[in-house]
Scaffold this motif. Structure first.
Motif, PDB file in Angstrom:
ATOM      1  N   SER A 208      61.537 -48.546  80.306  1.00 36.38           N
ATOM      2  CA  SER A 208      62.436 -48.159  81.392  1.00 36.38           C
ATOM      3  C   SER A 208      63.675 -47.471  80.830  1.00 36.38           C
ATOM      4  O   SER A 208      63.971 -47.568  79.639  1.00 36.38           O
ATOM      5  CB  SER A 208      62.853 -49.402  82.181  1.00 36.38           C
ATOM      6  N   LYS A 383      61.316 -50.312  89.951  1.00 37.22           N
ATOM      7  CA  LYS A 383      60.071 -49.584  89.667  1.00 37.22           C
ATOM      8  C   LYS A 383      59.575 -48.870  90.919  1.00 37.22           C
ATOM      9  O   LYS A 383      59.504 -49.486  91.997  1.00 37.22           O
ATOM     10  CB  LYS A 383      58.993 -50.572  89.179  1.00 37.22           C
ATOM     11  N   TRP A 398      60.727 -46.021  86.163  1.00 36.79           N
ATOM     12  CA  TRP A 398      61.239 -47.370  85.939  1.00 36.79           C
ATOM     13  C   TRP A 398      62.678 -47.308  85.435  1.00 36.79           C
ATOM     14  O   TRP A 398      63.009 -46.504  84.553  1.00 36.79           O
ATOM     15  CB  TRP A 398      60.394 -48.122  84.909  1.00 36.79           C
ATOM     16  N   TYR A 399      63.499 -48.196  85.990  1.00 33.53           N
ATOM     17  CA  TYR A 399      64.890 -48.338  85.529  1.00 33.53           C
ATOM     18  C   TYR A 399      65.184 -49.808  85.224  1.00 33.53           C
ATOM     19  O   TYR A 399      64.594 -50.709  85.836  1.00 33.53           O
ATOM     20  CB  TYR A 399      65.869 -47.873  86.614  1.00 33.53           C
ATOM     21  N   LYS A 400      66.110 -50.031  84.296  1.00 30.54           N
ATOM     22  CA  LYS A 400      66.652 -51.376  84.101  1.00 30.54           C
ATOM     23  C   LYS A 400      68.140 -51.321  84.414  1.00 30.54           C
ATOM     24  O   LYS A 400      68.858 -50.420  83.990  1.00 30.54           O
ATOM     25  CB  LYS A 400      66.403 -51.871  82.668  1.00 30.54           C
TER      26      LYS A 400
END
Length: 536
Positions: A208, A383, A398-400
């Motif tokens: 991510s 997501k 996707w990212y965090k």
């Protein structure tokens, strides 16, 4: 050996990733087998050699050098391998007559030695090699390269050399062994793709991107699902044909440290998830901290007591294969639906499903990430619901979104020289906060950091250490640290662990020096009580 030592020298002096890739791909393309295969194993950390302890190396060099002079030399250089390679005394005429051995000859000789033969062999090889060769050899046998090259970068260099996809190489990786001659034969189109030794192989994980300012603008929250980001380690569990393997996110086989997971697997396929200590949501037991998980990490075997005291489980995120069916091209929510069915049939004390977070806006999710329901949560994952599972760090799917790091003002207490480009600078710092009554307390260490500052700030820190050293402990310098005289830094960190090794009783997770606070006196630095409150 000369080509390998030249490669290491140039890698140390090359800061850019692309520059390192070019050096590696050129080396692999021009160096013959099996030398390049052993070099690849060294860089990727897969070479098994007889361990050579620093204490033995010091004993060998002190047979030929005054201990005081060596002590001064080591203190100045800051790296044991580099110091010994520079000061090693030998018969120059005799050394010139002896041909420098190939890397493969050195590796195969070290692998063939008994424990009692190691000392004499190391002495003999140091006599045969020049300065660069000795440095490379000592890094080889001590296992501490520190040249800014990861296993992933070495594999990427292979891919660039051969015009292959790096994911193909990573898929083969755990079915091959040094010196990787079958791998190079395939890369150079001299042979077919190697057959895998085990069907339970590692597949490159999907990564991510951190959320930065503006990333979520214009994105529809309805297109995304969110999960909690748990503070464990990312793992991949693979089971095929009766073979079970547990891998870290970098592809290291960690099965030996977690036999309780391996023995519990019933399904066939590949699961992506987080390894945690404690109880699953299905067993109604609390999840425990990363410091508990560390008791099990980096071990080849574990005791029955450790299995009992630190039970582990997998919180499943994704399903790559269901049996032999490859699901990576399907949408995230479809993969998750099949994953939920599998988890329901697995042992409840070893497997559960990562819960989804209900949210309607990014502001609502922002509030949730700052107030999670469990202290083991360090943020949220975002997501796309229709995202396929693709290896690497694609931008967008996707990212965090982690919680904001915690910050404290701390006082520099000790310093040590760095490695590689920083071997001439004091760049590794231990810092402390105050314990006890204000005005009468003592400084107690709470962490160590070696990044976060710029090159210009490093110059300032290094100069301060040299001008304010009050004691020395081998390569470590104690820095003057008094209420009205010392160096204060702002330290950012992402959590705390209980620690019996630190006098303070706590240790920071992922600390980094965020700012130099030359405007503050040490008496104004934070107190231990501030950190202890975080546990509450």
């Amino acid at each position: 050996m000369r080509a390998f030592s030249t490669l290491l020298d140039r890698l140390v002096l090359t800061p850019s990733r692309n520059g390192k890739l070019k050096l590696l791909s050129d080396y692999f393309a021009t160096t013959p087998d099996p030398d390049r295969g052993y070099a690849l194993a060294v860089l990727a950390g897969t070479l098994d050699l007889k361990s050579v302890k620093p204490a033995m190396l010091k004993e060998l060099v002190l047979e030929r050098m005054d201990p005081v002079l060596f002590g001064y030399s080591y203190d100045y250089v800051g790296d044991l391998a580099e110091t010994i390679s520079l000061v090693w005394d030998q018969d120059r005429g005799e050394a010139a007559e002896r041909a420098e051995p190939r890397l493969s000859a050195v590796v195969e000789r070290m692998q063939s030695l008994s424990r009692l033969q190691v000392r004499a062999a190391v002495r003999d090889l140091l006599d045969q090699l020049d300065v660069s060769g000795r440095f490379a050899f000592l890094k080889l046998v001590t296992g501490g390269l520190r040249i800014g090259v990861s296993a992933r970068l070495a594999k990427q260099a292979l891919a660039e050399m051969a015009g292959k996809d790096v994911t193909e190489i990573e898929t083969l990786w755990h079915g091959l062994e040094p010196p990787y001659e079958s791998l190079f034969a395939w890369l150079e189109d001299r042979a077919d793709k190697p057959l895998l030794a085990t069907p339970a192989i590692f597949h490159s994980v999907m990564l991510s991107n951190p959320v930065t300012e503006g990333d979520l603008d214009g994105l529809d929250p309805g297109d995304y699902a969110a999960e909690w980001k748990w503070d464990g380690i990312r793992v991949q569990l693979s089971h095929h044909g009766g073979t079970r393997r547990l891998y870290s996110r970098s592809g290291d086989d960690i099965s030996g440290a977690f036999p309780d997971i391996i023995d519990a697997v019933a399904f066939e396929g590949v699961i992506d998830g987080e390894l945690l200590v404690g109880g699953t949501s299905r067993s109604n037991q609390p999840t425990r901290t990363f410091s508990d998980l560390q008791q099990r990490l980096n071990r080849k075997t574990v005791t029955a007591k450790m299995l009992s005291d630190y039970p582990v489980f997998i919180r499943a995120y994704d399903l790559l294969f269901d049996g032999v069916t490859d699901l990576r091209g399907e949408a995230f929510l479809d993969r998750r639906a099949r994953l939920a069915t599998i988890i329901e049939s697995e042992r409840p004390e070893r497997f559960d499903l990562s819960p989804l977070i209900a949210f309607e806006s990014w502001d609502e999710l922002d509030r949730l990430r700052h107030n999670p329901p469990d202290p083991v949560i360090e943020g949220v994952m975002i997501k796309r619901k229709d995202s396929i599972y693709q290896a690497g760090r694609a931008k967008g799917p996707w990212y965090k979104w982690k919680k904001q790091p915690l910050n404290v003002d701390a006082v520099l207490l000790y310093a040590q020289r760095g490695h590689g480009k920083r071997s001439s600078y004091y760049s590794d710092f231990t810092f402390a906060v105050w314990k006890g009554e204000p005005g009468e307390g003592e400084l107690v260490p709470v962490g160590k950091a070696y990044f976060g500052f710029t090159d210009q700030e490093l110059e300032i820190l290094d100069r301060y250490v040299r001008n304010n050293t009050v004691d020395r402990f081998g390569p470590v310098r104690a820095i003057r640290a008094e209420p009205d005289h010392g160096f204060v830094v702002e330290v950012a960190f992402e959590g705390l662990n209980r620690s019996t090794r630190h006098k303070s009783g706590v240790a920071m997770r992922f600390p980094r020096i965020a700012r130099l606070r030359q405007d503050k006196l040490p008496r104004d630095a934070d107190r231990l009580e501030t950190l202890l409150k975080l546990f509450d």
